[in-house]
Motif scaffolding. Structure first.
Motif: not given
Length: 215
Positions: A28, A122, A125-126, A159, A162, A193, A196-197
């Motif tokens: 990420a 993202s 989040c990662c 999330e 996002a 994108l 991803i979240s």
């Protein structure tokens, strides 16, 4: 049921989850660097290669976890939980790689603030996924279980952030007068994108379930 009483006789699933989580966070960060350095073709290629590298490393961990599931008699979690969690984690890196490839295949020429913001979310989040996964071996400790649930809540909030950024970005796409081809490109990038979240939230939901069932 205490986690300490359920350690496997073969393999160390928690260590492999932790390794995979590190690859997610590293991938990420490489992806965020790719987006931030997109105007430089040399750096763009460098960071795209890093994303590919971490995705491949994570694939190896996923394959090893699934292999050990067939060989290990006693596992620290339910087998379906192990299988579901490692594959959900793998989906995150797959999407990071897919997002980088979409930008290249669609010949996206420049980044805008919305893409930068989604890439930043993202990456956050990662990083939170990595942290939550690192807590799995000690969930029998109430403070650690509480910390894991708090981290999962942070992922849920990210999330939601996002989602809001993507809705705003989509609104601007269809409101502003831009080239139709550029609209199609950016729409695809936004959707990748935001996904991803979504996958990070899937992992958070699984970890929440593990915490509630085993603490």
């Amino acid at each position: 049921m205490l986690f300490g009483k359920l350690l496997p006789r073969e393999g160390n699933f928690f260590a492999m989850f932790d390794e995979h989580g590190k690859h997610i966070a590293e991938g990420a960060r490489a992806f965020q660097n790719l987006v931030q350095s997109y105007a430089d073709p040399v750096l763009r290629e460098k960071y795209a290669n890093e994303v590919d590298h971490f995705e491949k490393q994570a694939d190896r961990v996923t394959a090893e976890v699934n292999r050990l599931l067939h060989k290990t008699f006693i596992t620290p979690l339910d087998r379906e939980q192990i299988h579901g969690l490692i594959n959900a984690m793998d989906d995150i890196l797959d999407l990071l790689q897919d997002s980088a490839e979409v930008m290249a295949l669609y010949d996206l020429q420049k980044m805008n603030e919305d893409v930068l913001r989604l890439a930043e979310i993202s990456a956050k989040c990662c990083e939170r996924v990595q942290h939550a996964v690192s807590l799995l071996p000690k969930l029998s400790q109430p403070a650690v279980a509480e910390a894991a649930l708090k981290t999962c809540e942070e992922i849920d909030r990210l999330e939601s952030d996002a989602d809001r950024v993507m809705r705003s970005a989509m609104s601007k796409l269809f409101r502003d007068n831009i080239d139709v081809r550029e609209l199609i490109k950016l729409k695809a990038v936004y959707e990748h994108l935001e996904s991803i979240s979504d996958r990070c939230e899937d992992v958070a939901n699984m970890i929440e379930g593990i915490v509630l069932e085993n603490s």
